[in-house]
Design a protein around this motif. Sequence first.
Motif, PDB file in Angstrom:
ATOM      1  N   UNK A 126       2.941   3.069 -13.392  1.00  0.00           N
ATOM      2  CA  UNK A 126       2.197   4.322 -13.350  1.00  0.00           C
ATOM      3  C   UNK A 126       2.366   4.937 -11.961  1.00  0.00           C
ATOM      4  N   UNK A 127       2.335   6.237 -11.897  1.00  0.00           N
ATOM      5  CA  UNK A 127       2.473   6.943 -10.625  1.00  0.00           C
ATOM      6  C   UNK A 127       1.523   6.335  -9.587  1.00  0.00           C
ATOM      7  N   UNK A 128       2.062   5.791  -8.481  1.00  0.00           N
ATOM      8  CA  UNK A 128       1.197   5.148  -7.468  1.00  0.00           C
ATOM      9  C   UNK A 128       0.088   6.059  -6.957  1.00  0.00           C
ATOM     10  N   UNK A 129       0.337   7.380  -6.948  1.00  0.00           N
ATOM     11  CA  UNK A 129      -0.684   8.312  -6.473  1.00  0.00           C
ATOM     12  C   UNK A 129      -1.897   8.294  -7.397  1.00  0.00           C
ATOM     13  N   UNK A 188       0.796  -1.213   0.000  1.00  0.00           N
ATOM     14  CA  UNK A 188       0.000   0.000   0.000  1.00  0.00           C
ATOM     15  C   UNK A 188       0.835   1.274   0.000  1.00  0.00           C
ATOM     16  N   UNK A 189       2.131   1.155   0.218  1.00  0.00           N
ATOM     17  CA  UNK A 189       3.003   2.338   0.216  1.00  0.00           C
ATOM     18  C   UNK A 189       4.394   1.922  -0.238  1.00  0.00           C
ATOM     19  N   UNK A 225      -3.741   5.089  -6.992  1.00  0.00           N
ATOM     20  CA  UNK A 225      -4.514   5.132  -5.756  1.00  0.00           C
ATOM     21  C   UNK A 225      -5.828   5.871  -5.927  1.00  0.00           C
ATOM     22  N   UNK A 226      -5.807   6.983  -6.694  1.00  0.00           N
ATOM     23  CA  UNK A 226      -7.033   7.726  -6.948  1.00  0.00           C
ATOM     24  C   UNK A 226      -8.061   6.853  -7.684  1.00  0.00           C
ATOM     25  N   UNK A 227      -7.575   6.128  -8.684  1.00  0.00           N
ATOM     26  CA  UNK A 227      -8.466   5.284  -9.486  1.00  0.00           C
ATOM     27  C   UNK A 227      -9.091   4.198  -8.615  1.00  0.00           C
ATOM     28  N   UNK A 228      -8.270   3.540  -7.799  1.00  0.00           N
ATOM     29  CA  UNK A 228      -8.791   2.467  -6.953  1.00  0.00           C
ATOM     30  C   UNK A 228      -9.756   3.008  -5.899  1.00  0.00           C
TER      31      UNK A 228
END
Length: 345
Positions: A310-313, A74-75, A316-319
Amino acid sequence: MSTIVIVIIAVLVFSFLIFIHELGHFLAAKWAGIKVNGFSLGMGPAILSFERGGTLYALRLLPIGGSCEMEGELDDSEDAHAFGNVHVLKRIVVVVAGALMNILLGLLLMTVITNMQSLVGTTTIAVFDEGAASEAAGLRVGDVIYAIDGYRTHIDTDIVFALVSSRTGVFDFTVLREGERITIEDIPMGSPDPDAAEGSVWLDFKVYGEEKTPLNVLGYAAQRTWSLVRMVFDSVGRLITGQFALNDLAGPVGVGAAIGESASQGWESLLLMVSFITINLGVMNLLPIPALDGGRLVFLLIELVRRRPINPQYEGYVHFAGFVLLMGLILLVTFGDIQRLVTGG
């Protein structure tokens, strides 16, 4: 069967299936060399725990599901054995392993169920009911049902699914007859009950059964598992195209009620329901929907092609957006479940 017993059975079934799913992720992570910080059965405070090989194993108070906590899932993590730091192909295996474990469990249960039956079903017509409309329309004893309205039928349960999916009660049958493939159109299969709902169907013939052998038991179980996988994909497609309505979906409450009803009918019925749910769970998790394993798989496949993540940020928004929409859908379907239970519909 009392409501409390039904609730207990439903909770245990859901917990077991989620545990099997997380076990798939856990075993794959260990194989891939990913550090697993924790693996739990249940949720809430731990009532029993121990550590081995850097993993905290715990039995938790609430018998609801389980979890597999991987380092760096997750990080970001500098650990060489973190999820994001192993090869993308290994991460793909870990992500799909949970769903595959659910489907494999379905295959195992289908093998047990098939072995409990006296015969193995086929798609060859053996006998018609008296005055059968399908016989009058052109079907014959000995016909091998190849497809119904274009839906390929490999085993007897495919016939049932093809029929109950209809809204009209009239079908086009493709059969194998004396070595030839022929299509007979507009065969009525409506229910003879005058009080039946519009579009209700009635199977007015029976198919042959084969004597069990180890080989055909395994073959039938595998085919029935694949048929359920196909059924889930087909149902999703019909939902998207509007052939199925949102009211046709069942949420946790509806599924729990179905589990209770199946349990009251005996072990075979309960095992069949559990096999259907676990295969459904596995297939749905592989759909490319954000917040599900299939959504994560899409990002990993993109990374495999781009050779960089892809940028994890952004991921994260998509998920997160997918999770919110998924929770909204579950609440909507659950409301429908409760409404049907209250009204008896």
